[in-house]
Design a protein around this motif. Sequence first.
Motif, PDB file in Angstrom:
ATOM      1  N   ASN A  11     132.715  22.957  -8.092  1.00  0.00           N
ATOM      2  CA  ASN A  11     131.679  23.277  -7.106  1.00  0.00           C
ATOM      3  C   ASN A  11     130.851  24.496  -7.492  1.00  0.00           C
ATOM      4  O   ASN A  11     129.892  24.839  -6.793  1.00  0.00           O
ATOM      5  CB  ASN A  11     132.296  23.503  -5.722  1.00  0.00           C
ATOM      6  CG  ASN A  11     132.592  22.190  -5.031  1.00  0.00           C
ATOM      7  OD1 ASN A  11     132.146  21.137  -5.464  1.00  0.00           O
ATOM      8  ND2 ASN A  11     133.366  22.240  -3.961  1.00  0.00           N
TER       9      ASN A  11
ATOM     10  N   TYR B 226     128.971  17.248  -1.616  1.00  0.00           N
ATOM     11  CA  TYR B 226     129.804  17.516  -0.437  1.00  0.00           C
ATOM     12  C   TYR B 226     128.941  17.742   0.801  1.00  0.00           C
ATOM     13  O   TYR B 226     129.350  17.401   1.909  1.00  0.00           O
ATOM     14  CB  TYR B 226     130.665  18.749  -0.672  1.00  0.00           C
ATOM     15  CG  TYR B 226     131.913  18.500  -1.487  1.00  0.00           C
ATOM     16  CD1 TYR B 226     132.875  17.598  -1.063  1.00  0.00           C
ATOM     17  CD2 TYR B 226     132.127  19.185  -2.669  1.00  0.00           C
ATOM     18  CE1 TYR B 226     134.015  17.372  -1.804  1.00  0.00           C
ATOM     19  CE2 TYR B 226     133.274  18.966  -3.426  1.00  0.00           C
ATOM     20  CZ  TYR B 226     134.213  18.061  -2.989  1.00  0.00           C
ATOM     21  OH  TYR B 226     135.339  17.839  -3.723  1.00  0.00           O
TER      22      TYR B 226
ATOM     23  N   VAL C 298     133.355  20.655   3.808  1.00  0.00           N
ATOM     24  CA  VAL C 298     133.622  20.677   2.375  1.00  0.00           C
ATOM     25  C   VAL C 298     135.133  20.662   2.130  1.00  0.00           C
ATOM     26  O   VAL C 298     135.639  19.911   1.284  1.00  0.00           O
ATOM     27  CB  VAL C 298     132.981  21.910   1.714  1.00  0.00           C
ATOM     28  CG1 VAL C 298     133.454  22.059   0.258  1.00  0.00           C
ATOM     29  CG2 VAL C 298     131.464  21.804   1.751  1.00  0.00           C
TER      30      VAL C 298
END
Length: 410
Positions: A233, A242, A315
């Motif tokens: 990420n 996400y 997330v």
Amino acid sequence: MDLALELLTATLTSPWVYLLIVVAAALDSLAPIVPSETLLITAATFAATGQPHPAGLVLAAAGGALLGDLAAHLVGRFAAAGVGRWRRRARIAKLLESAHTAFSRRGGTVLIAGRFVPGGRSLATIGSGLLGFPVRAFLLWDAIGSLAWALYSTGIGLIGGTLFEDRPLLGVAVGIGIALAITGSAELVRRLQGLRQRRRTRCRSRFGNLQARDVIMEGMSQTHVWYVSYGSNMARDRLACYLQGGRPPGAMVTYPGARDGTLPQAEAGIELPGTIYFAGESKVWGGGMAFYDHSVPGPTPAKAYLITAEQFADVAAQEMNRPPEPDSPLERLVFDLPAGSSHSVGPGGYETLLVLDHADGIPMVTFTAAHGSADTEHTQPQEPYLAMLRTGTAEVRAASGLRLPAAAQV
């Protein structure tokens, strides 16, 4: 001239004209030099006399355009893995970021609008594939855009053919002229708006940032968090899956996205005092997953994103292989835990919440596994996952730093 007109009339009034329109509209997406719009306007000019049939032209043009656009979208998806290796080049990374911003802000409307911008059709269709835009959503929006384009071009041709019924070549010229005038005017307006926006942005950046920063941060202290990512990420395009849904290049999972798909309001490249290790078996990439161990000396590069607590909860849910749900306990828990504390919500990977520190009253949080580096068997990560980590690490080093606590200095 009369012979040329006879040949043109014979061609455009033949049943084969529909196949010609389909092929030209399809090829135009991959090879923008194909004059599909000019051909359609020309055929529609002759359709003013009844042959070919206008409805047939619309269906042929829309169907061919959709077929060609789908091919371009699939080309983009196929090329996505190779493009990932070029993201470290600043110009390519900036171009991809601009494309991602366009799709994230306006979604499928980019596919519709891009069709009426010079060169925009190929950029939109191939770009949607590169960015992993969902195929079903692509087909829906592109079908709308293809039909709108077919109706628009056929309508212009019919106007020219109706005005100059006895002089079809003049009708063709008028139809093409109308199309060029409309496209040119729209492009001029777009450029003027872009110039005005850039001027406003420069003014705001000179005088507004320093005055507004403290007020903004104070207002966000009970609604926002700094989500700190040390894994894939770190790459902003990966995080966007996400938030807004989609499948990252090389991944095996398509994400539903968060309830609020707004992109992070700020980001910063930072260093964490711990280290990462790889363990377990990823359902997304195959091979090992990255986990963070705060107790083992680092440093570790990481990316801090300013998002809402609701987005953070969504997330985290997707990292835990759960669907985002309203009223998640994490939305409140992130503000209740003191800096340096942790809280496990389950036994699996990424189900331990860790509050690293606070910045301007806003908690800096991440999630990892309950076990430490020495408590589990390490596994080898797969190349697509490593490629995403390399992309994220490059973004971390390029990101502008923010004033953060000593525990997580840039």
